[in-house]
Scaffold this active site. Structure first.
Site, short mmCIF file in Angstrom:
data_model
loop_
_atom_site.label_atom_id
_atom_site.label_comp_id
_atom_site.label_asym_id
_atom_site.label_seq_id
_atom_site.Cartn_x
_atom_site.Cartn_y
_atom_site.Cartn_z
N HIS A 69 0.85 -1.19 0.00
CA HIS A 69 0.00 0.00 0.00
C HIS A 69 0.89 1.24 0.00
O HIS A 69 2.13 1.12 -0.12
CB HIS A 69 -0.96 -0.03 1.19
N HIS B 133 4.04 1.22 2.14
CA HIS B 133 5.19 0.52 1.55
C HIS B 133 5.80 1.37 0.44
O HIS B 133 7.01 1.45 0.30
CB HIS B 133 4.74 -0.81 0.93
N ARG C 143 -4.03 -5.02 6.35
CA ARG C 143 -5.23 -5.66 6.92
C ARG C 143 -6.45 -4.75 6.88
O ARG C 143 -7.54 -5.21 7.22
CB ARG C 143 -4.94 -6.12 8.35
#
Ligand code: PAF
Length: 288
Positions: free
Chosen positions: A34, A37, A187
């Site tokens: 995402h 990162h 998550r």
């Protein structure tokens, strides 16, 4: 961009470049990349000559009732992001290559891993410390970048690099947040739209703690209680822990220090959220 799956091939690639004096950067990930990162990858691209992103969903850091089998694995999306960001190698070892038959060693960083996430997820940090040590051995990076979102993990990695003389420079970069402030996490895709709207309350609680500190309050009980009140205002969230602690040792504080860390974890539905804010109690300074 090269895709390397074998640890031996990974090490050979890195060793060749090291001999030529090339600085190698590593961004270790479990994939499902995402914007958080992406920002680590961009920073690593600026700081290093050659850049490796590892994608490995590490089974040993998941508890028996956690989401290992359903953890998102959008490999082509992840590779596309790495290509866009100019990554040189996507290192994608298999579980068998990482933990071959006969594998025995576990790396434990006991004091750092004891509290908070370590209490909630008993074997998690041994799994993280072991896989990070192995990734460093396979990739041989000069520098590795981690996100502040997993604050306890970043302290643990710094400690193990120091204790084991691994010679890797650890860079910790700020948490990347959604527009409303929710910390980005792979998550978050598990959140229903309704949960997603409410999930930001954990961050709001931490922000309240930071505000209270900036008003000059030093008593950790009062700061915790202010954070708790905000989060309890959203009944769909269940607090796992809220802590006012020392950012180096992660030990709880009774009185805030010039640098204080607010740590929190809460559950919403089946999702566990974690977040933190590093706060400066020095007048006129904001979060650090
Ligand atoms: O932060 C993560 O994604 C993981 O814990 C890490 C550092 C890649 C180790 O598996």
């Amino acid at each position: 961009m090269k895709i390397i799956r074998s640890p031996a091939a990974m090490t050979a690639w890195s060793e060749g470049l090291r001999r030529e004096g090339v600085t190698i950067g590593l961004v270790p990930t479990m994939g499902a990349l995402h914007e958080g990162h992406r920002s680590l990858i961009r920073e690593a691209r600026l700081q290093c000559d050659a850049l490796v992103v590892s994608i490995f969903v590490n089974p040993t850091q998941f508890g028996p009732r956690e989401d290992l089998t359903k953890y998102p694995r959008p490999l082509s999306h992840d590779r596309a992001i790495c290509r866009q960001e100019g990554v040189d190698v996507c290192f994608e070892p298999t579980v068998e290559a990482m933990y071959p038959a006969g594998f025995q060693t576990t790396v434990i960083v006991p004091a750092v891993a004891r509290r908070w996430e370590g209490e909630a997820r008993p074997h998690h940090f041994a799994g993280v410390a072991t896989v990070v040590t192995k990734l460093f051995g396979m990739v041989r990076p000069h520098r590795a970048l981690f996100g502040q979102k997993d604050f306890q993990q970043s302290v643990l990695v710094q400690q193990l690099v120091k204790d084991l003389n691994l010679g890797v420079d650890i860079v910790v970069r700020p948490t990347v947040r959604e527009q409303d402030g929710l910390a980005m996490s792979s998550r978050n895709i598990y959140l229903s739209p309704n949960e997603r709207r409410r999930a930001v309350v954990l961050y709001k609680g931490l922000q309240t703690g930071a505000k209270v500190i900036r008003t000059g309050e030093t008593d950790a009980r009062i700061i915790r209680s202010a954070m708790t009140q905000v989060i309890k205002g959203e009944p769909t969230l269940t607090i796992d822990y809220l802590a006012v602690c020392d950012p180096t040792t992660l030990e709880p504080l009774s009185t805030v220090r010039p640098k204080t860390l607010l740590l929190g974890a809460a559950r919403i539905g089946t999702v566990r959220l974690i977040d933190n804010l590093a706060v400066s109690a020095i007048q006129g300074q904001r979060n650090y």
